[in-house]
Design a protein around this motif. Structure first.
Motif, mmCIF file in Angstrom:
data_model
loop_
_atom_site.group_PDB
_atom_site.id
_atom_site.type_symbol
_atom_site.label_atom_id
_atom_site.label_comp_id
_atom_site.label_asym_id
_atom_site.label_seq_id
_atom_site.Cartn_x
_atom_site.Cartn_y
_atom_site.Cartn_z
ATOM 1 N N ARG A 214 0.828 -1.212 0.000
ATOM 2 C CA ARG A 214 0.000 0.000 0.000
ATOM 3 C C ARG A 214 0.855 1.252 0.000
ATOM 4 O O ARG A 214 0.432 2.285 -0.518
ATOM 5 C CB ARG A 214 -0.926 -0.011 1.202
ATOM 6 C CG ARG A 214 -2.035 -1.051 1.055
ATOM 7 C CD ARG A 214 -2.999 -1.029 2.178
ATOM 8 N NE ARG A 214 -3.747 0.239 2.150
ATOM 9 C CZ ARG A 214 -4.574 0.599 3.116
ATOM 10 N NH1 ARG A 214 -4.767 -0.184 4.153
ATOM 11 N NH2 ARG A 214 -5.217 1.742 3.032
ATOM 12 N N ASN B 132 -8.939 2.144 -0.354
ATOM 13 C CA ASN B 132 -9.893 2.024 0.745
ATOM 14 C C ASN B 132 -9.894 0.589 1.260
ATOM 15 O O ASN B 132 -10.809 -0.175 0.996
ATOM 16 C CB ASN B 132 -11.290 2.436 0.282
ATOM 17 C CG ASN B 132 -11.360 3.903 -0.038
ATOM 18 O OD1 ASN B 132 -10.696 4.704 0.612
ATOM 19 N ND2 ASN B 132 -12.146 4.259 -1.035
ATOM 20 N N LEU B 133 -8.842 0.231 1.982
ATOM 21 C CA LEU B 133 -8.708 -1.115 2.529
ATOM 22 C C LEU B 133 -8.587 -1.038 4.042
ATOM 23 O O LEU B 133 -7.826 -0.231 4.575
ATOM 24 C CB LEU B 133 -7.468 -1.814 1.960
ATOM 25 C CG LEU B 133 -7.440 -2.072 0.465
ATOM 26 C CD1 LEU B 133 -6.095 -2.668 0.063
ATOM 27 C CD2 LEU B 133 -8.554 -3.006 0.065
ATOM 28 N N SER B 134 -9.313 -1.896 4.730
ATOM 29 C CA SER B 134 -9.200 -1.981 6.179
ATOM 30 C C SER B 134 -7.973 -2.810 6.549
ATOM 31 O O SER B 134 -7.285 -3.364 5.674
ATOM 32 C CB SER B 134 -10.463 -2.619 6.756
ATOM 33 O OG SER B 134 -10.588 -3.938 6.273
ATOM 34 N N ILE B 135 -7.697 -2.913 7.823
ATOM 35 C CA ILE B 135 -6.553 -3.715 8.276
ATOM 36 C C ILE B 135 -6.737 -5.197 7.922
ATOM 37 O O ILE B 135 -5.797 -5.819 7.418
ATOM 38 C CB ILE B 135 -6.293 -3.503 9.781
ATOM 39 C CG1 ILE B 135 -5.801 -2.077 9.999
ATOM 40 C CG2 ILE B 135 -5.271 -4.504 10.313
ATOM 41 C CD1 ILE B 135 -5.612 -1.692 11.444
ATOM 42 N N PRO B 136 -7.924 -5.803 8.145
ATOM 43 C CA PRO B 136 -8.082 -7.200 7.715
ATOM 44 C C PRO B 136 -7.903 -7.385 6.203
ATOM 45 O O PRO B 136 -7.352 -8.390 5.759
ATOM 46 C CB PRO B 136 -9.500 -7.565 8.150
ATOM 47 C CG PRO B 136 -9.795 -6.652 9.279
ATOM 48 C CD PRO B 136 -9.085 -5.373 8.952
ATOM 49 N N MET B 137 -8.359 -6.415 5.412
ATOM 50 C CA MET B 137 -8.164 -6.512 3.961
ATOM 51 C C MET B 137 -6.693 -6.346 3.584
ATOM 52 O O MET B 137 -6.222 -6.957 2.627
ATOM 53 C CB MET B 137 -9.020 -5.474 3.235
ATOM 54 C CG MET B 137 -10.497 -5.804 3.240
ATOM 55 S SD MET B 137 -10.870 -7.386 2.488
ATOM 56 C CE MET B 137 -10.445 -7.049 0.795
ATOM 57 N N THR B 138 -5.955 -5.526 4.350
ATOM 58 C CA THR B 138 -4.517 -5.389 4.115
ATOM 59 C C THR B 138 -3.806 -6.697 4.427
ATOM 60 O O THR B 138 -2.905 -7.111 3.692
ATOM 61 C CB THR B 138 -3.955 -4.240 4.979
ATOM 62 O OG1 THR B 138 -4.646 -3.041 4.657
ATOM 63 C CG2 THR B 138 -2.474 -4.054 4.743
ATOM 64 N N LYS C 117 -4.936 6.478 -3.141
ATOM 65 C CA LYS C 117 -5.640 6.044 -1.938
ATOM 66 C C LYS C 117 -6.327 4.710 -2.190
ATOM 67 O O LYS C 117 -7.026 4.537 -3.181
ATOM 68 C CB LYS C 117 -6.677 7.092 -1.543
ATOM 69 C CG LYS C 117 -7.399 6.762 -0.281
ATOM 70 C CD LYS C 117 -8.405 7.818 0.079
ATOM 71 C CE LYS C 117 -9.105 7.399 1.362
ATOM 72 N NZ LYS C 117 -10.245 8.239 1.653
#
Length: 92
Positions: free
Chosen positions: A20, A28-34, A26
């Motif tokens: 990332r 739009n990814l959350s921590i679980p998606m990362t 930008k």
């Protein structure tokens, strides 16, 4: 087995976060998606390593890679995600 899962999560978080940072713009990814991005990138990196070097220490082409292969795979996956997800979101 639990050690493998924990190491996949940690490597996934590091590889996903680095991917990332490398890909501009930008996401739009959350921590679980990362974390998921890094884990998928790890398997993509392992597959690419098998294709390039034709050497397989684990007797299978579908395997997790190290941190460098994971970051390279995560960059590829994130690049493809931003290209195709951005297109479908703009058409709505």
């Amino acid at each position: 087995m639990i050690g493998l899962i924990i190491s996949l999560i940690i490597i996934g978080l590091i590889a996903g976060a680095l991917a990332r940072l490398i890909i501009p713009g930008k996401q739009n990814l959350s921590i679980p998606m990362t974390i998921l991005l890094g884990i998928v990138g790890s398997f993509v990196g392992g597959f690419l390593g098998f294709l390039i070097f034709q050497h397989d220490p684990m007797d299978g082409f579908f395997q997790p890679a190290g941190i460098i292969g994971s970051v390279i795979g995560a960059v590829i996956v994130l690049f493809l995600y931003t290209r195709f997800a951005g297109r479908s979101a703009s058409r709505r």
